[in-house]
Design a protein around this motif. Sequence first.
Motif, PDB file in Angstrom:
ATOM      1  N   ASP A   1      27.436  36.174  42.689  1.00 21.16           N
ATOM      2  CA  ASP A   1      27.030  34.994  41.929  1.00 21.16           C
ATOM      3  C   ASP A   1      28.086  34.522  40.942  1.00 21.16           C
ATOM      4  O   ASP A   1      27.883  33.533  40.245  1.00 21.16           O
ATOM      5  N   MET A   2      29.208  35.241  40.878  1.00 19.20           N
ATOM      6  CA  MET A   2      30.205  34.890  39.867  1.00 19.20           C
ATOM      7  C   MET A   2      31.610  35.222  40.364  1.00 19.20           C
ATOM      8  O   MET A   2      31.806  36.242  41.036  1.00 19.20           O
ATOM      9  N   ILE A   3      32.561  34.359  40.054  1.00 17.52           N
ATOM     10  CA  ILE A   3      33.980  34.638  40.289  1.00 17.52           C
ATOM     11  C   ILE A   3      34.609  34.890  38.928  1.00 17.52           C
ATOM     12  O   ILE A   3      34.667  34.001  38.081  1.00 17.52           O
ATOM     13  N   LEU A   4      35.054  36.124  38.731  1.00 15.97           N
ATOM     14  CA  LEU A   4      35.564  36.542  37.426  1.00 15.97           C
ATOM     15  C   LEU A   4      37.064  36.275  37.353  1.00 15.97           C
ATOM     16  O   LEU A   4      37.830  36.714  38.213  1.00 15.97           O
ATOM     17  N   ASN A   5      37.454  35.536  36.356  1.00  8.15           N
ATOM     18  CA  ASN A   5      38.871  35.260  36.125  1.00  8.15           C
ATOM     19  C   ASN A   5      39.536  36.519  35.562  1.00  8.15           C
ATOM     20  O   ASN A   5      39.113  37.053  34.539  1.00  8.15           O
ATOM     21  N   LEU A   6      40.577  36.986  36.258  1.00  6.12           N
ATOM     22  CA  LEU A   6      41.232  38.228  35.834  1.00  6.12           C
ATOM     23  C   LEU A   6      41.837  38.116  34.443  1.00  6.12           C
ATOM     24  O   LEU A   6      41.909  39.100  33.703  1.00  6.12           O
TER      25      LEU A   6
END
Length: 278
Positions: free
Chosen positions: A254-259
């Motif tokens: 449900d989420m794309i985490l920005n590194l």
Amino acid sequence: MYYELYIDVFFAENFMMDYLLLLFIRRLMKTQIQKTHLFLGAFTGAVLTCFVVWIPLPFPLFKQILLHVCVNALMLLTGLRLKEKRTYLGAWILLYAGGVLMGGIMTLFIPYLRTGSLFFLLALSGYYLSCMLWDLLAGLARKNSYRCCVVLVKGINRIEVDALIDSGNTLTDKLTGEPVCVITKKAARQLWGEIPIKNLRYISYHSIGKKNGTMPLLQADCMGVKGMEKETIDWIAEPLIAVCEEEIFTEGYDMILNLDILTGGSKYDDKNCGSAPV
């Protein structure tokens, strides 16, 4: 018990298995060793194996030591041109891992090993099946290592979502210069209820199939990143969250985490976020 050994057949079988194992190690270690060197390494291993089996020794343990230590070491050094001790140790481990993997696959077909040609065919099939299985396991390991659990807090609302850590996500708010994560509409409704209209800002993005897109940009109170063991690593204060058009991403997260948000120390705030509602 008496065994009759055909040294030419024994040599051919060992040569092919050694060559396939060296090829397997080269593939896994992603080295640029030429196949000529692999050929010489396999030849060295097969010749030395035949010699150790042929010579009489007082104790069987001596032969095992010679085969598993000396012969394998010379085969790896000749075939892979190893120079560093750490690299050699990794290659030695992969040699036995590949042997167990290929041997286990070929064991399934032992009742059908009637001719030499069939043995070579099954050995080659075992090599390709081992590579496919290894790639599958490596892919699953990478997939799990890139996923994590994220806790999002906004007011009294708190949700947990599965997130993908995407090193290719470089989405940044041009106004503040802060990294931006992306969540689905489903997760956004759970956290905010309805997306607020007042003072709503948008962020531009580019993706495959859509060159100029925009997403609503919101700000949560806190975000806690959890590992695979579900233990909170750290809290991040006031993260910027963009809401995409999809209800849920194709791979189930449900989420794309920005590194960058994990490495940006200025956003970490344990005191304010540590008291988030449970």
